[in-house]
Scaffold this active site. Structure first.
Site, mmCIF file in Angstrom:
data_model
loop_
_atom_site.group_PDB
_atom_site.id
_atom_site.type_symbol
_atom_site.label_atom_id
_atom_site.label_comp_id
_atom_site.label_asym_id
_atom_site.label_seq_id
_atom_site.Cartn_x
_atom_site.Cartn_y
_atom_site.Cartn_z
ATOM 1 N N GLY A 137 -3.333 5.142 -1.942
ATOM 2 C CA GLY A 137 -3.609 3.959 -2.748
ATOM 3 C C GLY A 137 -2.892 3.923 -4.085
ATOM 4 N N MET B 212 -1.763 2.736 2.746
ATOM 5 C CA MET B 212 -1.664 4.188 2.960
ATOM 6 C C MET B 212 -0.651 4.867 2.044
ATOM 7 S SD MET B 212 0.480 4.736 6.486
ATOM 8 C CE MET B 212 1.340 6.257 6.121
ATOM 9 N N TYR B 213 0.174 4.096 1.331
ATOM 10 C CA TYR B 213 1.202 4.700 0.477
ATOM 11 C C TYR B 213 0.576 5.360 -0.737
ATOM 12 C CZ TYR B 213 4.824 1.978 2.955
ATOM 13 O OH TYR B 213 5.669 1.442 3.880
ATOM 14 N N PRO B 214 1.229 6.446 -1.209
ATOM 15 C CA PRO B 214 2.571 6.915 -0.892
ATOM 16 C C PRO B 214 2.601 7.808 0.352
ATOM 17 C CG PRO B 214 1.679 8.291 -2.621
ATOM 18 C CD PRO B 214 0.637 7.216 -2.319
#
Length: 188
Positions: free
Chosen positions: A63, A52-54
């Site tokens: 992604g 799920m980042y950032p």
């Protein structure tokens, strides 16, 4: 740098881990690569990411963190010098949770976890991760600044035994070396 054994694994991890949750939001790809190089030069060997980042989680950037780490892995040829930890996004039950990831149906069942792991491996440009974690449990918990737990009697969850069987299959396949959970309660 000092190193410690990670849980009851055979992994020796640096006491300092390189966190990556700002890559793609507050940091560029070049800055991410420079941070990895600096961390390795100082003995850091564990890099923590998540599908799920950032943060904050947004569809436009989701992604990118794993993508940046993946391009560094590909360009540097140093996969054997780092330990990669990443996390599968859990169920999106609260309004702030990322409903754009895997269509917002982020339960830890076979379909969801397989899609999450394969997506992470593709973005990371690697065949395996050293530590694969559930970002939060597949049940409501107080996390990310939310207090005062509210029990949801009709909550739709995947039994932990089912989730653990799936994760064990990932280990058996060689795509994951070890498993864990992030943002869990002491009770959990």
């Amino acid at each position: 740098m000092q190193y410690r054994e990670l849980g009851n694994t055979n992994l020796k991890v640096s006491q300092i881990t390189l966190g990556t949750m700002t890559w793609g939001e507050q940091n560029t790809e070049a800055e991410a690569h420079a941070q990895i190089d600096m961390a390795l030069a100082h003995g850091v060997n564990l890099i923590d990411a998540a599908e799920m980042y950032p943060v904050p989680p947004r569809p436009e950037t989701q992604g990118l963190t794993e993508n940046y780490l993946g391009t560094w892995l590909k360009n540097s040829g140093k996969r054997d010098q780092v330990l990669i930890a990443t996390k599968a996004t859990g169920p999106a039950r609260k309004p702030h949770n990322p409903r754009h990831i895997r269509g917002g149906v982020n339960n830890f069942d076979r379909k969801g976890l397989t899609e999450a792991l394969n997506g992470s491996l593709e973005r990371l440009q690697t065949d395996y991760v050293d530590l694969y974690q559930l970002h939060w449990p597949d049940r409501s918990v107080n996390c990310f600044g939310h207090l005062n737990y509210t029990h949801l009697p009709e909550e739709d969850t995947v039994p932990i035994e089912e989730t653990l069987t799936i994760l064990a299959d990932f280990i058996q396949s060689g795509k994951v070396r070890h498993i864990g959970i992030s943002n869990e309660t002491p009770w959990g």
